[in-house]
Design a protein around this motif. Structure first.
Motif, short mmCIF file in Angstrom:
data_model
loop_
_atom_site.label_atom_id
_atom_site.label_comp_id
_atom_site.label_asym_id
_atom_site.label_seq_id
_atom_site.Cartn_x
_atom_site.Cartn_y
_atom_site.Cartn_z
N LEU B 3 79.96 -9.53 -32.60
CA LEU B 3 80.52 -10.16 -32.34
C LEU B 3 82.46 -9.32 -32.47
O LEU B 3 82.53 -7.96 -32.77
CB LEU B 3 80.84 -11.03 -33.90
N ARG B 5 86.24 -10.56 -33.91
CA ARG B 5 87.58 -11.03 -34.61
C ARG B 5 88.30 -11.44 -33.20
O ARG B 5 88.92 -10.70 -32.82
CB ARG B 5 88.30 -10.27 -35.54
N PHE B 79 86.13 -26.71 -52.88
CA PHE B 79 86.01 -25.22 -51.78
C PHE B 79 87.12 -24.46 -51.79
O PHE B 79 87.49 -23.32 -50.91
CB PHE B 79 85.48 -25.43 -50.99
N TRP B 84 82.69 -22.83 -56.41
CA TRP B 84 81.97 -23.58 -55.91
C TRP B 84 81.44 -24.95 -56.71
O TRP B 84 80.48 -24.33 -57.37
CB TRP B 84 80.58 -22.30 -55.52
N MET B 288 82.12 -29.73 -45.48
CA MET B 288 81.66 -28.60 -44.13
C MET B 288 81.95 -29.25 -43.27
O MET B 288 82.58 -28.38 -42.47
CB MET B 288 80.96 -28.18 -44.49
N VAL B 327 67.23 -34.28 -43.11
CA VAL B 327 66.55 -33.29 -42.30
C VAL B 327 68.09 -32.70 -41.77
O VAL B 327 68.61 -32.08 -41.15
CB VAL B 327 65.30 -33.26 -41.72
N ALA B 330 70.84 -31.80 -43.44
CA ALA B 330 70.86 -29.77 -44.30
C ALA B 330 71.35 -29.53 -42.65
O ALA B 330 71.77 -28.53 -42.84
CB ALA B 330 69.46 -29.76 -44.67
N VAL B 331 70.49 -29.64 -41.44
CA VAL B 331 70.56 -28.62 -40.21
C VAL B 331 71.61 -28.44 -39.65
O VAL B 331 72.13 -27.74 -39.32
CB VAL B 331 69.64 -29.36 -39.57
N LEU B 333 74.33 -28.67 -40.76
CA LEU B 333 75.19 -28.28 -42.03
C LEU B 333 74.84 -26.65 -41.90
O LEU B 333 75.95 -26.01 -41.89
CB LEU B 333 74.33 -28.02 -43.22
N LEU B 334 74.17 -25.95 -41.58
CA LEU B 334 73.66 -24.98 -41.06
C LEU B 334 74.28 -24.72 -39.39
O LEU B 334 75.09 -23.65 -39.19
CB LEU B 334 72.14 -24.62 -41.14
N LEU B 337 78.35 -24.16 -39.68
CA LEU B 337 78.52 -22.96 -40.00
C LEU B 337 78.78 -21.66 -39.02
O LEU B 337 79.65 -21.35 -38.46
CB LEU B 337 77.27 -22.52 -40.89
N VAL B 338 77.04 -22.35 -38.13
CA VAL B 338 77.41 -21.12 -36.87
C VAL B 338 78.67 -21.92 -36.18
O VAL B 338 79.12 -20.70 -35.06
CB VAL B 338 76.20 -20.87 -36.27
N LEU B 341 81.64 -20.03 -36.82
CA LEU B 341 82.45 -18.75 -36.92
C LEU B 341 82.83 -18.42 -35.59
O LEU B 341 83.48 -17.40 -35.65
CB LEU B 341 80.66 -17.80 -37.30
N TYR B 345 85.49 -16.05 -33.65
CA TYR B 345 84.90 -14.67 -33.54
C TYR B 345 84.39 -14.73 -32.06
O TYR B 345 84.12 -16.18 -31.61
CB TYR B 345 83.34 -14.00 -34.07
#
Lengths: 313, 349
Positions: B3, B5, B79, B84, B288, B327, B330-331, B333-334, B337-338, B341, B345
């Motif tokens: 990765l 920046r 946040f 937190w 998020m 589900v 929640a997924v 959210l993950l 995040l990616v 990124l 990056y």
């Protein structure tokens, strides 16, 4: 008043302390291993929920209880690997990823559970671990029924605490894990890969967390129901801080905490006129008080929550 | 592969991130739906129909989005300043409890407009006070607020149980554990008659605008953002860190408390221990998905509401468990995040 003190002399209270402490010992050890390598794992609550359900499901499908525990550990390791991938090589926020893992693991757990057990049905039971009396020792007065008539996973938890302390403090592997959490650049300088060490630590730690959850369905109770973990994961995170990131102290913390929990459960029946919820609040309040007591004194691993990227400072 | 920046965060990627994240989540969750013996495409179509198919379902979706906007804003404010606050669920419940307590009698004699305002302020004060404790412990003793706010959620749930079975129990509820109801004239007016949609939606949207103004255009907002970007640099530049964080806690807690008060005074009228299907936790996902942008929170809240309302309808029609909604959320959210990124990056061989 006298009655409240008499509880303290019963063997059943102290036997309950060890039983209640078992999931906390597994969970706190798991969280501790992750954090010593530099990764905060807030996925713990969800991973414990997952472990509880998977162990129950495996046993319900006819698997041996030990196989059920292994299945739970493997499932926990998978979710741990997901957290590790997101936070170690990708270096994403450990707070948010961990919470995401908890939300994902618990909703996944309930989804799968609902595929097996439809709404409205009573939770199906399994045949849980029976207390395993150690020949000879279990006949000792008082100590026998307290320590030597527990279920097998409780003995395993105590052994795991010792093993974990020994590995972290006395072996090259433990040194590497601690170094990854203190100064990953130094690990790199030694020719080791801090990313693989952290990933491994999170996977192993998450498997231990799942075992903590699995104890709930295979030994403490005999079925799975939603919300059964009840914040034990968060309490484990607090215990690790309370223990100053040391396995021995984490074991003591878990026992102390379990003592208060077991005591309040019995006190509920003795003290009249107070709402039962006040007693149930005690463990959570106690955790917060413990955190305040050790604040500023505990020294967290230097590189905890700092992602490591090659060539970046 | 590694990765690298980007010199400048990519705007295209930042804007595309939530959409890519949601799409990825839907693709990943298709496998789980298939596990239930349901065709994932049928399921998603049924979910859309369930959330938007009729006038009633649209109002239901917007009613669901209302508390999510506010808990999403609560998480956003906190946040942004790297406070937190995971205690949104607890703050929601104390806000709801304060609203029911004061709205049932104490404020019932006031003119409705004033009384409604009083109910909402009561909820905000309760939520703010609840978050002030962990925030104070953080700035005074350095106690990590993640664990304390999480543990507080459990304490509050027990407290709510104690109240609705004890001092605040409704004597007319045939023994059910529920709180005294908010007086009829203090219930929020409906936006659409005979539905659950109430003016709380407009309040939530206006609040999103206010939070945006506060973060983007005030000194306090600038300080809060500076505290979040780098606490050390902010302090060096003269930002009063402790005071800023306590201020952020007051606002964040008040927003989550307001969500609870509005849910009670808008929809149900009284408090039970199952008032919230995790609005506090879902607020974190909403924040998020919105990339911590107050105006984006409204959109993200509608998305999460669509998933929940749609999953209920889908489950009734096709039989896959409603937990698929949790589900999917929640997924996403993950995956978000990616996706984020890749805004800062890029991948290099």
């Amino acid at each position: 008043m006298i009655e409240a003190l008499e509880i303290l002399t019963t063997a059943s209270l102290w036997a309950a302390v060890l039983r209640i402490a078992t999931p906390l010992i597994f969970g706190a050890l798991g969280a501790l291993i992750c954090e010593r390598s530099g990764v905060l794992n807030l996925g713990i609550e969800g991973i414990m929920t997952l472990g509880a359900m998977i162990a129950w499901l495996a046993a319900y499908q006819g698997a041996d209880l030990w196989v059920a525990l292994a299945a739970a550990a493997a499932a926990g390791a998978c979710f741990g690997l997901l957290h590790a991938v997101l936070t170690v090589p990708l270096g994403l926020s450990q707070h948010v990823s961990g919470l995401g893992i908890t939300l994902f693991a618990s909703s996944f757990t309930y989804y799968v559970y609902r595929l097996v057990v439809v709404v409205g049905d009573a939770p199906p039971t399994i045949e849980p671990f029976r207390p395993l009396a150690i020949p000879g020792l279990s006949d000792l007065p008082f100590v026998g029924p307290v320590v030597f008539a527990q279920t097998a996973p409780t003995y395993a938890a105590l052994a795991a605490a010792g093993l974990c302390a020994w590995i972290l403090a006395r072996t090259p592997l433990g040194l590497a894990v601690r170094m990854a959490g203190e100064n990953p650049h130094a690990v790199e300088a030694q020719g080791l890969n801090p990313l693989s060490i952290r990933t491994g630590a999170v996977v192993v730690g998450s498997a231990l967390m799942a075992l903590g959850g699995a104890f709930l369905t295979t030994a403490a109770f005999n079925s799975f129901f939603p919300q059964m973990v009840q914040g034990r994961g968060w309490i484990c995170i607090a215990l690790v801080v309370f223990a100053g990131w040391r396995p021995g102290k984490a074991l003591l913390g878990a026992l102390l905490f379990a003592f208060f929990d077991a005591y309040q459960l019995r006190l509920q029946h003795v003290v009249e006129g107070l709402p039962y919820q006040l007693f149930l609040m005690a463990p959570y309040l106690l955790s917060i008080v413990a955190l305040i007591a050790v604040a500023r004194r505990g020294r967290a691993p230097e590189a905890l929550m700092a992602p490591y990227r090659r060539g970046e400072r | 592969m590694r990765l690298e920046r980007r010199p400048q965060p990519s705007l295209t990627m930042t804007v595309a991130a939530p959409f890519a994240a949601v799409l990825a989540s839907l693709v990943l969750c298709a496998g789980l739906i298939a596990l239930a013996g349901v065709n994932p495409l049928d399921a998603y179509a049924e979910m859309l129909r369930g959330a938007f198919g009729s006038r009633l379902s649209i109002t239901e979706t917007l009613a669901r989005a209302t508390p999510l906007i506010l808990t999403g804003l609560a998480a956003t404010v906190a946040f942004r300043a790297r406070l937190w606050n995971i205690g949104g669920e607890g703050q929601f419940y104390v806000g709801a409890l304060a609203a029911a307590w004061l709205g049932s009698e104490a404020l019932a004699g006031l003119p409705p407009a004033l009384g409604i305002l009083g109910v909402m302020i009561a909820g905000m004060i309760a939520g703010a006070l609840l978050l002030l404790v962990p925030a104070f412990l953080r700035v005074r003793f350095g106690v990590d607020e993640v664990v304390t706010t999480l543990l507080t959620n459990f304490i509050v749930m027990l407290f709510v149980g104690m109240m609705v079975e004890g001092p605040l129990k409704d004597p007319l509820a045939f023994g059910w554990p529920q709180s005294v109801p908010v007086a009829n004239e203090l219930m929020l007016p409906k936006l659409v008659e005979r539905t659950r949609l109430h003016i709380g939606l407009l309040i939530a949207l206006a609040t999103a605008g206010l939070v945006w103004l506060m973060l983007a255009r005030t000194v306090f907002g600038a300080r809060a953002r500076a505290a979040g970007l780098s606490a050390g640099a902010a302090e060096f530049a003269g930002v009063p860190l402790a005071r800023t964080l306590l201020g952020v806690a007051v606002i964040s807690g008040a927003l989550a408390g307001l969500a609870g008060a509005i849910e009670v005074a808008g929809v149900k009228g009284y408090v039970t221990t199952d008032l919230s299907p995790g609005y506090g936790y879902s607020g974190i996902v909403v924040a998020m998905l919105a990339g911590l942008q107050p105006l984006g929170v409204a959109v993200a809240a509608v998305f999460v509401a669509v998933v929940f309302v749609g999953a209920d309808a889908m489950s009734r029609a096709l039989g896959a468990p409603t937990f698929i909604a949790d589900v999917i959320v929640a997924v996403s959210l993950l995956t978000m995040l990616v996706a984020l990124l890749f805004a800062t990056y890029r991948v290099r061989k």
